[in-house]
Every structure is written in structure tokens, then in C-alpha cells.
Design a protein around this motif. Structure first.
Motif, mmCIF file in Angstrom:
data_model
loop_
_atom_site.group_PDB
_atom_site.id
_atom_site.type_symbol
_atom_site.label_atom_id
_atom_site.label_comp_id
_atom_site.label_asym_id
_atom_site.label_seq_id
_atom_site.Cartn_x
_atom_site.Cartn_y
_atom_site.Cartn_z
ATOM 1 N N ASP A 243 0.820 -1.095 -0.277
ATOM 2 C CA ASP A 243 -0.057 -0.303 -0.084
ATOM 3 C C ASP A 243 0.811 0.869 -0.063
ATOM 4 O O ASP A 243 0.790 2.228 -0.574
ATOM 5 C CB ASP A 243 -1.025 -0.200 1.235
ATOM 6 N N LYS B 118 1.644 3.580 -3.100
ATOM 7 C CA LYS B 118 1.308 5.305 -2.608
ATOM 8 C C LYS B 118 2.249 6.104 -3.124
ATOM 9 O O LYS B 118 2.342 7.396 -3.951
ATOM 10 C CB LYS B 118 0.747 5.455 -1.718
ATOM 11 N N SER B 119 3.626 5.805 -2.472
ATOM 12 C CA SER B 119 4.728 6.872 -2.632
ATOM 13 C C SER B 119 4.723 6.013 -4.564
ATOM 14 O O SER B 119 5.594 8.103 -4.793
ATOM 15 C CB SER B 119 5.520 6.099 -2.025
ATOM 16 N N HIS C 29 3.255 6.591 -7.129
ATOM 17 C CA HIS C 29 2.884 6.888 -8.079
ATOM 18 C C HIS C 29 2.438 8.505 -7.833
ATOM 19 O O HIS C 29 1.893 8.799 -9.089
ATOM 20 C CB HIS C 29 1.531 6.440 -8.092
ATOM 21 N N SER C 30 3.009 8.874 -7.104
ATOM 22 C CA SER C 30 1.884 9.923 -6.304
ATOM 23 C C SER C 30 3.862 10.827 -7.267
ATOM 24 O O SER C 30 5.034 10.268 -7.730
ATOM 25 C CB SER C 30 2.808 10.442 -5.322
#
Length: 96
Positions: A88, A92-93, A95-96
């Protein structure tokens, strides 16, 4: 260099030579199991092309890892470990 330190280093070199020649057993051995790249990819539900883009490698490289023809090393191996442990946060890291 102090004599005690020099003697310790000399003894270590003698032990290393004996181990490399098979005359002595190593005091410790570490087994590193290779990461199952395909399992990690399937765990997070990405296609090969999506996962290759995420890892910033070519799809051929990813396929070689998955088919155990090659093994990821260095930063790629570390990133795979992070993705497998905390998908997770990693996704998240990345894709940002």
C-alpha cells in the motif's frame, strides 16, 4: 598500528584463507532466498507491463526475473522487498 590490532587482522586473514581453501568451516553462513517477483506482482494485481513501468525496468528484464533467468540486484531488489512488505505504502509513494 598497535601490535594487538595487527595480530587480530593477521589471524583473521589466516582464517579467511583456510575457509576459502576448504580447510575450515565458516563460523556463520547466511542464506538469502530470492524474491519471487511474479508473486509480488500478482500480490499487487498489476500486469507485467504495469509492474515493469512501476519498477522502471524493461518488460524483458521483468520477464527474466519472473522466469528466474536473472535476479534483481541493488535498488531493484530493495524496492521489491519494500513492495512485497508494504504494498500500500510503496504503491502510493511510487504513483505520486
Amino acid at each position: 598500528m598497535e601490535n594487538v590490532l595487527f595480530d587480530d587482522l593477521l589471524q583473521s586473514l589466516k582464517e579467511a584463507k583456510a575457509i576459502s581453501e576448504g580447510k575450515a568451516e565458516a563460523s556463520r553462513r547466511f542464506q538469502m532466498s530470492p524474491t519471487d517477483v511474479k508473486a509480488v506482482r500478482e500480490q499487487i494485481g498489476l500486469s507485467q507491463s504495469e509492474f515493469a513501468k512501476l519498477m522502471r525496468v524493461s518488460i524483458k528484464t521483468l520477464q527474466n526475473w519472473e522466469q528466474h533467468r536473472r535476479s534483481p540486484t541493488g535498488p531493484a531488489a530493495a524496492l521489491l522487498k519494500i513492495v512485497s512488505t508494504a504494498p500500500d505504502i510503496a504503491l502510493k509513494s511510487l504513483h505520486s
